[in-house]
Design a protein around this motif. Structure first.
Motif, short mmCIF file in Angstrom:
data_model
loop_
_atom_site.label_atom_id
_atom_site.label_comp_id
_atom_site.label_asym_id
_atom_site.label_seq_id
_atom_site.Cartn_x
_atom_site.Cartn_y
_atom_site.Cartn_z
N THR A 40 2.18 1.52 -3.36
CA THR A 40 1.12 2.07 -4.33
C THR A 40 1.46 3.63 -3.48
OG1 THR A 40 0.11 0.29 -4.06
CG2 THR A 40 -0.82 1.70 -4.92
N GLU A 75 1.74 -1.06 0.07
CA GLU A 75 0.10 0.10 0.52
C GLU A 75 0.95 0.98 -0.07
OE1 GLU A 75 -2.38 0.28 3.38
OE2 GLU A 75 -3.45 -2.20 1.93
N SER A 84 2.10 7.22 -6.46
CA SER A 84 1.24 8.28 -6.56
C SER A 84 0.80 9.66 -6.81
CB SER A 84 -0.14 7.62 -5.84
OG SER A 84 -1.02 8.90 -5.22
#
Ligand code: ADP
Length: 808
Positions: A320, A317, A324
């Protein structure tokens, strides 16, 4: 036409007077205006002086030493003071050299006007006098003439009368002759006087008109011009004293301008730097404090990301999120500077070792972020942020790449620890990535398939290198099959599925997991090249690992915290058992807690402890299978069927419970929830301790988190107040259990709220003895309720006391 000739008329004279009045008024106006100007100049000078003083109040400390700006400012404010002085001097000069002179001029002007007016009046009155005298003389002359004419007429009359022969009046003729003669003399004299007066008047008038008046007017002209000259001088003085472009002002301006122009920004900090120069600071090195990981049994390594079942999801997570953020950052940089600049500050090396990424500043320090003097701060900030994210992302990517297809290892070091790894027992989600296919169904038949057996149990089963088993876990609501192998340490490999629905690790793919495992073992190929793990011995299910299909649920006999409790039959043996089920929808955490009871009970064998037969974790719902204790809950028994029981069977029940607790105490097991509701009673009234959901296998257990769902009325004060649990806490609860038994299922501290009961206990209150309870039994209860734990008896002592009472 000259001033004298053209100003001699009456109108000119009056206009001249009016003009002089107007001039005086103008002078008055000027006077007032100049006074106001002087006042304002003085005020400005004062204000400027104050501003200069304010500006000179500079920081006196050494920090500004050598500052050219500060020095220029000092010059500027000093010159303001000079300017102020100049303005003040001008104001004073204006007063003495212009205003005072103007006042004098006004006085003089008033005086000359008065003199002119007087002189002019004098001359005018002379003209009037002359005219009047001439008129008077003329009327005198007229009278004399009439008198003469009268006298002559009388004389001629008398004369004629006297010539008459009859006249006797000679004397009268003489009288009239005399009068006539006198009138004639008077007339002639008047005539002459009149002639003379006319001559005099004529001369006088000419003298006034041609000499006196012009002279007066000439004088006026001169005086007017003199006034105008003085006036001009005054005005010139005003002009001069108001001139800010005089040399003196220009000098000031020049000096200030020159000082400011000579300011060299590049020299501003020259002296300062000379004075305070010091060597550049050394870069700060952030080092990992290795003492932090000393007690982590090697699970956590300095400067190394830990990838295990506790962290792997978080790491993914985080990656990610970082990716981003990076994308977002790049878009912002593009917007600021165009695409060519992007990534300048980013270290693109993806090969960075996971182990030295955090503190490896020296070995892996990235190139400095290129910054140009003109680069906007915003862009610089973005680049620094980009580098930070990129660095973290690199480390995580490398760490996850190391893991490859292996399942993340357990982050939990201890089988008996309360928190267990990330294994999920919930396979109910419809989104699972690996569906249980036909091929997998045969898995259940494989002796090495252990279903959702918790990882802690798996680790306990795999002892020698090459020991392996297959189990099932859930990750993000997706079921995964995991091959667990002992190879140096315990390794867990996720069985991958190909798009065709086949199964593989790194090598060949097979239509079923059983074939894959068979090939993996027969081929001698390591599960993954990096792990080198080989499959040598399949670890079969233990006897207590029951197959769910072998458990036939019959009647529901109770309802527990996690699900319903059933009377059931084991198909293989026909044995009747009690089965606790766990609701499928419960969260993973609760399912682990549910199984914990099974893990604890598995170790215990005692007639007064409910016996575990096994756990069924091959599929949902997971179950704990126990001996069936037909009487059910002790509390229900006491309330419904103990009416006829006398003290002895009740005491026997207490003794049973003490025996069970003595056994648990010897195993360092703290039950933490001992109460009649958590005991079972067999047909022969044997009491068995049950419900190990809150139990801990420790000598002392401190609850650090919140104390939720605590059975306040059964719990010892030190556990309530400090979260400190020992077997002596169980002794307190045992006292309450004895009270429940002897009161045949009454509610303790009836009529009192939990908090009230707690307060009362703290102040020394204890429940009275139940009806029919002997003194010595009540005395034992009171000993169990000693406020200080150390004063309470241990279970072996309790057992002996009760046994002694029972046998008497
Ligand atoms: P939980 O621990 O989930 O609260 P309990 O152990 O209290 O569940 O069980 C709930 C009820 O199920 C008990 O009160 C009892 O009536 C019944 N029960 C539990 N275990 C057994 C057993 N081994 N034999 C017979 N009945 C049982």
């Amino acid at each position: 036409m000259g001033y004298a000739s053209s100003g001699a008329g009456r109108a000119a004279h009056e206009a001249l007077l009016a003009r002089q009045d107007a001039e005086l008024r103008l002078m008055e106006t000027m006077k007032r205006s100049l006074q106001a100007k002087m006042k304002s100049d003085r005020e400005y000078a004062l204000a400027l002086s104050a501003a200069a003083a304010q500006g000179q109040k500079m920081d006196k400390c050494e920090d500004l030493n050598g500052s050219l700006i500060a020095s220029a400012w000092r010059t500027m404010t000093e010159e303001w003071e000079n300017t102020s002085r100049l303005i003040r001097a001008n104001a004073e000069a204006l007063e003495s050299r212009a205003l005072d002179r103007l006042i004098t001029l006004m006085t003089e002007r008033r005086k000359t006007r008065k003199v002119y007016q007087e002189d002019h009046t004098k001359i005018s009155s002379q003209f009037t006098q002359l005219t009047e005298e001439v008129q008077r003389k003329q009327s005198e002359y007229q009278k004399c003439l009439e008198s003469y004419k009268q006298m002559r007429a009388k004389f001629e009359e008398n004369y004629l009368k006297c010539k008459c022969p009859t006249s006797r009046g000679g004397r009268k003729l003489d009288e009239t002759r005399d009068k006539y003669s006198k009138a004639c003399r008077r007339l002639h004299r008047a005539h002459n006087e009149y002639v003379l007066l006319l001559a005099e008047a004529t001369e006088c008038e000419r003298a006034l008109r041609t000499a006196a008046l012009p002279s007066l007017l000439d004088q006026q002209k001169r005086q007017g011009e003199a006034t105008a000259a003085s006036w001009k001088a005054i005005l010139l003085e005003v002009v001069r004293r108001s001139d800010f472009s005089t040399d003196k002002f220009r000098e000031i301006q020049g000096r200030v301008e020159c000082t400011i122009q000579n300011l060299k920004p590049q020299d501003e900090y020259k002296e300062f730097m000379e004075k305070y120069k010091s060597p550049p600071s050394t870069p700060i090195t952030f080092t990992f404090d290795e003492s932090l990981v000393e007690d982590t049994s090697g699970k956590l390594q300095p400067n190394q990301l830990t990838v295990d079942n506790l962290t792997v999801e978080w790491l993914k997570e985080k990656l990610t999120e970082l990716e981003s953020t990076l994308q977002d950052n790049r878009e912002k940089q593009t917007a600021l500077h165009g695409p060519e600049i992007i990534g300048n500050g980013v270290c693109k090396n993806n090969n960075t070792s996971v182990t030295n990424g955090v503190n490896g500043v020296d070995r892996h320090s990235p190139p400095p972020i290129p910054v140009t003097a003109s680069e906007p701060t915003k862009l610089l900030e973005l680049r620094v942020a980009e580098r930070k994210c990129a660095r973290q992302a690199e480390l995580i990517r490398a760490a996850l790449a190391e893991l490859g297809c292996e399942e993340a290892p357990s982050g939990c070091p201890d089988l008996s620890a309360e928190t267990v790894g990330g294994d999920s027992l919930d396979g109910s989600s419809p989104d699972h990535q690996v569906s249980v296919s036909e091929a997998e169904r045969s898995l259940v038949e494989q002796e090495w398939f252990h279903g959702v057996l918790p990882r802690e149990e798996v680790v306990r089963l795999l002892r020698a290198d090459g020991d392996y088993l297959v189990r099932e876990t859930t990750r993000n609501h997706a079921r995964q099959l995991v091959l667990s192998v002992c190879w140096g340490q315990h390794k867990h490999f996720i069985v991958r599925t190909t798009p065709e629905g086949h199964y593989r690790f790194e090598g060949a793919a097979f239509p079923s997991v059983a074939e894959l495992i068979a090939w993996q073992r027969a081929s001698g190929v390591p599960v993954t090249a990096r792990s080198g793990a080989l499959l040598r011995r399949a670890v079969p299910r233990e006897t207590w690992e029951l197959n769910n299909d072998n458990v036939q649920l019959l009647d529901k006999i109770g309802r527990g915290n996690f699900g319903d409790v059933y009377k059931a039959r084991l198909k293989t043996t026909g044995q009747e058992v009690a089965v606790k089920t766990c609701r499928v929808a419960l969260p993973e955490e609760q399912k682990r807690t549910f199984l914990q009871e099974g893990r604890i009970l598995k170790q215990y064998q005692h007639p007064n402890i409910v016996r575990l037969i096994g756990i069924a974790v091959q599929k949902q719902p997971i179950m704990i299978v126990m001996e069936l204790v037909p009487g059910g809950s002790l509390l229900t028994f006491l309330r419904t069927r103990a009416g006829a029981l006398g003290p002895r069977p009740l005491l026997a029940m207490c003794r049973d419970a003490a025996a069970g607790m003595r056994y648990l105490e010897s195993k360092n097991c703290i039950h933490r929830d001992l109460a009649a509701r958590n005991c079972l009673v067999a047909d022969d009234h044997t009491v068995k301790i049950s419900d190990f959901g809150m139990s801990r296998e420790e000598e002392e257990y401190i609850v650090s988190g919140g104390m939720k769902q605590i059975p306040i009325k059964w719990t010892a004060p030190e556990a309530l107040n400090f979260g400190k649990y020992t077997s002596l806490c169980d002794v307190w609860s045992y006292g309450v259990l004895m009270w429940e038994i002897f009161s045949k299922g009454d509610t303790p501290y009836a009529g009192m709220s939990n908090s009230r009961a707690r307060e009362k206990i703290d102040t020394g209150y204890r429940m009275p003895a139940p009806e029919g309870c002997s003194e010595e039994v009540y005395a034992l209860m009171l000993r169990c309720w000693e406020y200080e734990a150390e004063k309470r008896p241990h279970f072996h002592q309790i057992y002996t006391i009760i046994d002694n009472i029972y046998n008497r």
